[in-house]
Design a protein around this motif. Sequence first.
Motif, short mmCIF file in Angstrom:
data_model
loop_
_atom_site.label_atom_id
_atom_site.label_comp_id
_atom_site.label_asym_id
_atom_site.label_seq_id
_atom_site.Cartn_x
_atom_site.Cartn_y
_atom_site.Cartn_z
N MET A 154 36.81 26.89 50.00
CA MET A 154 36.80 26.15 48.73
C MET A 154 38.21 26.12 48.15
O MET A 154 38.91 27.13 48.13
CB MET A 154 35.89 26.85 47.73
CG MET A 154 34.43 26.74 48.09
SD MET A 154 33.45 27.72 46.98
CE MET A 154 34.06 29.35 47.30
N ARG A 174 40.77 36.34 46.82
CA ARG A 174 39.78 35.26 46.99
C ARG A 174 40.43 33.91 47.27
O ARG A 174 39.72 32.92 47.46
CB ARG A 174 38.94 35.11 45.70
CG ARG A 174 38.08 36.27 45.33
CD ARG A 174 37.21 35.89 44.12
NE ARG A 174 38.01 35.39 43.03
CZ ARG A 174 38.49 36.12 42.02
NH1 ARG A 174 38.19 37.40 41.95
NH2 ARG A 174 39.23 35.59 41.09
N TYR A 233 27.90 30.43 46.49
CA TYR A 233 28.37 29.06 46.71
C TYR A 233 27.79 28.51 48.00
O TYR A 233 27.52 29.25 48.95
CB TYR A 233 29.89 28.96 46.68
CG TYR A 233 30.65 30.03 47.43
CD1 TYR A 233 30.82 29.97 48.81
CD2 TYR A 233 31.22 31.11 46.76
CE1 TYR A 233 31.54 30.95 49.49
CE2 TYR A 233 31.94 32.10 47.43
CZ TYR A 233 32.09 32.00 48.80
OH TYR A 233 32.78 32.96 49.47
N ARG A 287 38.46 40.52 52.26
CA ARG A 287 39.47 39.87 51.41
C ARG A 287 40.58 40.89 51.12
O ARG A 287 40.27 42.04 50.78
CB ARG A 287 38.85 39.45 50.08
CG ARG A 287 37.64 38.53 50.17
CD ARG A 287 37.09 38.33 48.76
NE ARG A 287 35.88 37.54 48.71
CZ ARG A 287 34.64 38.03 48.81
NH1 ARG A 287 34.45 39.32 49.01
NH2 ARG A 287 33.59 37.23 48.72
N GLU A 315 36.73 28.61 40.11
CA GLU A 315 36.87 30.06 40.35
C GLU A 315 37.79 30.71 39.33
O GLU A 315 38.32 31.79 39.57
CB GLU A 315 37.37 30.34 41.78
CG GLU A 315 36.21 30.51 42.73
CD GLU A 315 36.51 31.36 43.97
OE1 GLU A 315 37.13 32.43 43.85
OE2 GLU A 315 36.09 30.93 45.04
N ALA A 342 29.05 34.33 48.71
CA ALA A 342 29.45 35.45 49.55
C ALA A 342 29.19 36.72 48.76
O ALA A 342 29.25 36.71 47.52
CB ALA A 342 30.94 35.36 49.88
N1 GLY Z 1 36.85 32.43 47.26
C1 GLY Z 1 35.56 32.77 47.66
C2 GLY Z 1 35.34 34.18 47.93
O1 GLY Z 1 36.26 34.98 47.88
O2 GLY Z 1 34.21 34.53 48.20
#
Ligand code: GLY
Length: 400
Positions: A57, A351, A269, A325, A63, A282
């Motif tokens: 995304m 993210r 999402y 992440r 976000e 997620a």
């Molecule tokens: N940017 C989406 C996530 O970190 O799940």
Amino acid sequence: MSSTSEAPDASPACDVLVVGGGVIGLVTAWRAAQRGLVTAVVDPAPGGGAARVAAGMLAAVTELHYGERTLLALNLASARRYPEFAAELSDATGLDLGHRRCGTLAVALDADDRAHLRELHAFQLRSGLESEWLTGRECRRLEPMLAPGVRGGLRVDGDHQIDPRRLAAALLAACERAGVAFHRVAAERLTVDRDRATGVVTADGTALRAGRVVLAAGSLSGRLAGVPEGVLPPVRPVKGQVLRLTMPAGRPPLLTRTVRAVVRGNPLYLVPRESGELVVGATSEELGWDTTVTAGGVYALLRDAHELVPGITELPLTETLAGLRPASPDNAPLLGPTALDGLLLATGHYRNGVLLTPVTGDVMAHVLTTGVLPEEARPFAPERFAAAPAPAPAPMEQSA
Ligand code: GLY
């Protein structure tokens, strides 16, 4: 700093050695090579990393989080560059990146979600962003497969998507075409000579020498041996479990744009690709290096996604995956030179790694060629995490 850990039998030096072949490492290497720097990447599996799991995304607006206004400026700068960046990368490689200017709809399922979304909307407007409030009926007119209970939503036509796996493959091809050398092995230790980073030693004992080393190893960036304390980036892994469903061929897509929601406090999402893939994400879990796909994670994602779009349970579940992440203490990346000469960072994108890929490439190429961090990246200099000096002892302690 005065440590020396030079390795013997070194290979010929390159100008820039990038540790990490995820999208951030690759874009740094590609842009550096385009500027005429002799560049190499060290990574056992370049083109992998967190982007293999990410949904892709490009969601600077939907976000948006409280406390991240500085980051917002960088996110928006990168989002603005995406169309040109994607076109340049496609032209350079002949590869389609799955860049879809489809917009995003963030919806609310109950009164609490709606209140949360109203708050987000007000924050977006205060931040000068474009976002339109829609009733539940208007949301379902845009996306008829949404649950009838949807109570309202935000239409953000400027938040798009890209396929991160295609992005990584294209960056890899672009690097190869630009003459970037690849060492398909893990970097084990940074070498330092007379207070300057000089390269790395790899897991097979090879010494790779470089004029500059860029540490861009995602969540692993804080683990490279040999990096002096105080320079090692404070990056930690935050686990995300993601599902991939697939629309059967010939069936119309369930959704035409990215749909987001916060369901009972859990961010969710659904990202529909033109290929028929539907990415559902997620989870966000502070579990260290664990990348297990759990029944609970899959259940929670499917339960919440089903509540939002009931039709998803008919689709084949084609992949479940967990990634890490690379999170920093303020959720923003660390970009540019460190206190150790010759060592730069491009990590901690948390993210926003896919979104921040274009601007990171530009920033790193600029600092590598001029020695100066561009204005837009100054708030993200690694020195912001330099250890604060120890407080002076209290008077009582001094006299004790
Ligand atoms: N940017 C989406 C996530 O970190 O799940």
